[in-house]
Every structure is written in structure tokens, then in C-alpha cells.
Write an enzyme that holds these catalytic residues in place. Structure first.
Site, PDB file in Angstrom:
ATOM      1  N   LYS A  11       1.210  -1.632  -0.020  1.00 60.05           N
ATOM      2  CA  LYS A  11      -0.181  -0.176   0.632  1.00 60.05           C
ATOM      3  C   LYS A  11       0.711   1.111   0.033  1.00 60.05           C
ATOM      4  O   LYS A  11       2.219   1.091   0.417  1.00 60.05           O
ATOM      5  CB  LYS A  11      -0.993  -0.360   1.080  1.00 60.05           C
ATOM      6  N   TYR A  51     -12.342  -1.869  -3.024  1.00 60.66           N
ATOM      7  CA  TYR A  51     -12.937  -1.797  -2.581  1.00 60.66           C
ATOM      8  C   TYR A  51     -14.441  -1.812  -2.436  1.00 60.66           C
ATOM      9  O   TYR A  51     -15.230  -1.809  -1.388  1.00 60.66           O
ATOM     10  CB  TYR A  51     -12.347  -0.764  -1.820  1.00 60.66           C
ATOM     11  N   PHE A  59     -15.705   4.261   6.840  1.00 59.92           N
ATOM     12  CA  PHE A  59     -14.208   4.653   6.886  1.00 59.92           C
ATOM     13  C   PHE A  59     -14.126   4.069   4.979  1.00 59.92           C
ATOM     14  O   PHE A  59     -12.668   4.648   4.584  1.00 59.92           O
ATOM     15  CB  PHE A  59     -12.812   3.576   7.140  1.00 59.92           C
ATOM     16  N   ARG A  87      -2.426 -14.232   4.935  1.00 59.27           N
ATOM     17  CA  ARG A  87      -2.425 -13.514   6.121  1.00 59.27           C
ATOM     18  C   ARG A  87      -2.232 -14.117   7.271  1.00 59.27           C
ATOM     19  O   ARG A  87      -1.781 -12.814   8.004  1.00 59.27           O
ATOM     20  CB  ARG A  87      -4.222 -14.872   6.391  1.00 59.27           C
ATOM     21  N   THR A  93      -5.783  -6.888  10.996  1.00 59.93           N
ATOM     22  CA  THR A  93      -5.696  -5.951  10.443  1.00 59.93           C
ATOM     23  C   THR A  93      -5.079  -4.401  10.920  1.00 59.93           C
ATOM     24  O   THR A  93      -4.900  -3.408  10.072  1.00 59.93           O
ATOM     25  CB  THR A  93      -7.421  -5.636   9.927  1.00 59.93           C
ATOM     26  N   ASN A 114      -1.745  -0.042   7.078  1.00 62.37           N
ATOM     27  CA  ASN A 114      -1.460  -0.833   7.173  1.00 62.37           C
ATOM     28  C   ASN A 114      -0.573  -1.676   5.924  1.00 62.37           C
ATOM     29  O   ASN A 114      -0.442  -3.111   6.339  1.00 62.37           O
ATOM     30  CB  ASN A 114      -2.306  -1.210   7.686  1.00 62.37           C
ATOM     31  N   HIS A 117      -2.509  -5.666   1.216  1.00 60.43           N
ATOM     32  CA  HIS A 117      -3.631  -5.804   1.434  1.00 60.43           C
ATOM     33  C   HIS A 117      -3.211  -7.131   0.927  1.00 60.43           C
ATOM     34  O   HIS A 117      -2.184  -8.454   0.459  1.00 60.43           O
ATOM     35  CB  HIS A 117      -3.919  -5.109   0.183  1.00 60.43           C
ATOM     36  N   GLU A 128      -9.357 -11.061  -7.787  1.00 56.18           N
ATOM     37  CA  GLU A 128      -8.747  -9.787  -7.688  1.00 56.18           C
ATOM     38  C   GLU A 128      -8.094  -9.420  -8.069  1.00 56.18           C
ATOM     39  O   GLU A 128      -6.940  -8.345  -9.155  1.00 56.18           O
ATOM     40  CB  GLU A 128      -8.243  -9.781  -6.657  1.00 56.18           C
TER      41      GLU A 128
HETATM   42  P1  ADP Z   1      -8.544  -6.495   6.053  1.00 62.12           P
HETATM   43  O1  ADP Z   1      -7.750  -5.232   4.462  1.00 62.12           O
HETATM   44  O2  ADP Z   1      -7.387  -7.346   6.788  1.00 62.12           O
HETATM   45  O3  ADP Z   1      -8.945  -8.021   5.016  1.00 62.12           O
HETATM   46  P2  ADP Z   1     -10.855  -5.449   5.989  1.00 62.12           P
HETATM   47  O4  ADP Z   1     -10.771  -5.685   4.647  1.00 62.12           O
HETATM   48  O5  ADP Z   1     -12.012  -5.070   6.847  1.00 62.12           O
HETATM   49  O6  ADP Z   1      -8.807  -5.312   6.765  1.00 62.12           O
HETATM   50  O7  ADP Z   1     -10.187  -3.829   5.829  1.00 62.12           O
HETATM   51  C1  ADP Z   1      -9.888  -3.612   4.294  1.00 62.12           C
HETATM   52  C2  ADP Z   1      -9.006  -2.068   4.492  1.00 62.12           C
HETATM   53  O8  ADP Z   1      -9.605  -1.500   5.380  1.00 62.12           O
HETATM   54  C3  ADP Z   1      -8.251  -2.620   5.203  1.00 62.12           C
HETATM   55  O9  ADP Z   1      -6.617  -2.877   5.593  1.00 62.12           O
HETATM   56  C4  ADP Z   1      -7.731  -1.229   6.167  1.00 62.12           C
HETATM   57  O10 ADP Z   1      -6.523  -0.363   5.374  1.00 62.12           O
HETATM   58  C5  ADP Z   1      -9.242   0.119   6.050  1.00 62.12           C
HETATM   59  N1  ADP Z   1      -9.461  -0.512   7.172  1.00 62.12           N
HETATM   60  C6  ADP Z   1     -10.401  -1.359   8.075  1.00 62.12           C
HETATM   61  N2  ADP Z   1     -10.740  -1.351   9.137  1.00 62.12           N
HETATM   62  C7  ADP Z   1     -10.993  -0.031   8.970  1.00 62.12           C
HETATM   63  C8  ADP Z   1     -11.182   1.595   9.533  1.00 62.12           C
HETATM   64  N3  ADP Z   1     -11.926   0.976  10.994  1.00 62.12           N
HETATM   65  N4  ADP Z   1     -10.452   2.278   9.745  1.00 62.12           N
HETATM   66  C9  ADP Z   1     -10.366   2.575   9.028  1.00 62.12           C
HETATM   67  N5  ADP Z   1      -9.083   1.785   7.780  1.00 62.12           N
HETATM   68  C10 ADP Z   1     -10.312   0.784   7.612  1.00 62.12           C
HETATM   69 MG    MG Z   2      -9.757  -7.242   3.678  1.00 62.64          MG
END
Ligand code: ADP
Ligand code: MG
Length: 140
Positions: A11, A51, A59, A87, A93, A114, A117, A128
């Protein structure tokens, strides 16, 4: 068990800090092989489409802004049980919840920024991968 594929994004927070190699090394050390990779500037339309599943979450707008804030590296990773393997090395996350030795614990700036992805199922991985790569760009 046969090798499977998953989809990864390094990212903008990570590319900004010149961590493309460091993150990729952690993926490789976890037993994953980069079988396709390209550095791109995602368009807003691409980020919104990618997304789409999160479009009703509070968010979503900020997440799209973040994902287009700088270049990303999209990758296809191959390995045994690739989705789970990826993962596991990514970590939770929220980096505050991520285990020691994971990419997010090591490098993530926040729950949003973070660093990586990773697909969460084989079905999503296939979709994807198709979203960003033609089959002839994946070269084992
Ligand atoms: P992951 O990437 O661990 O699969 P999710 O699919 O739930 O997590 O969320 C997608 C992305 O959205 C996250 O990697 C992060 O960049 C962002 N995200 C998730 N939860 C939050 C939150 N509470 N506030 C801000 N950004 C978030
Ligand atoms: Mg996800």
C-alpha cells in the site's frame, strides 16, 4: 498440498517509505513466490471498484483516498495454501493487534495505513488477480 495463488498489494504508506523490498522479503521468507508484480498508480475508479465490498462502511471514502495517495505494488503470490500463508504473515488489520514478526506489526502506521492488502479467500483471490492482471502477465 498443491501451490495456490493469492493477491497482494503493497500500500501507499509502504511505497512512500521505500519498503517495497522489505515487505516483499517478508512475503518470500514466509514461503510465498512473487509470480507477477507491477508498481502502479491506482485510479480512483479502480480503488472504488476494488473496495466495493466496503462501500457501506464508514471508512470507505478515506480508504479510497488513501489507496490513491501514492503508488502501490500489486502482486500475485504463489505458495502452499497461499491465502492463509499470506494472511498469517500480514498480521491483524489493526497493527495494535498484530503479532510480533508480522508485516503489519513491523511496518504498519495505523489501522488504515497498514502497509499490505491480502485476499481473504481463494474465490476473492481469483477475482482480485483478474482485476489487475492478464493471465500472460503471470509467469511463475
Ligand atoms: P484486511 O485488509 O485485514 O482484510 P478489511 O478487509 O476489514 O481488512 O479492511 C480493508 C482495509 O480497510 C484495511 O486493510 C484497512 O486499510 C482499512 N480499514 C479497515 N478497518 C478500518 C477502520 N476501522 N478505519 C480505517 N480504515 C480501516
Ligand atoms: Mg479484507
Amino acid at each position: 498440498m498443491a501451490a495456490t495463488r493469492t493477491f497482494s498489494i503493497i500500500k501507499p504508506d509502504a511505497t512512500r517509505r521505500n519498503l517495497t523490498g522489505a515487505v516483499t522479503k517478508m512475503l518470500e521468507d514466509a514461503g510465498l513466490r512473487v509470480v507477477a508484480s507491477k508498481r502502479i498508480q491506482m485510479s480512483r475508479e479502480q480503488a472504488e471498484g476494488f473496495y466495493e465490498v466496503h462501500k457501506d462502511r464508514p471508512f470507505y471514502g478515506e480508504l479510497v483516498d488513501f489507496m490513491v495517495s501514492g503508488p502501490v505494488v500489486v502482486q500475485v503470490l504463489e505458495g502452499e495454501d497461499a491465502v492463509k500463508r499470506n494472511r498469517d504473515v500480514m498480521g491483524a488489520t489493526n497493527p495494535a493487534d498484530a503479532e510480533e514478526g508480522t508485516i503489519r506489526k513491523t511496518y504498519a502506521e495505523s489501522i488504515e495505513a497498514n502497509s499490505v492488502h491480502g485476499s481473504d479467500s481463494d474465490e476473492n483471490a481469483a477475482n482480485e488477480i483478474k482485476f489487475f492482471f492478464d493471465e500472460d502477465e503471470i509467469v511463475g
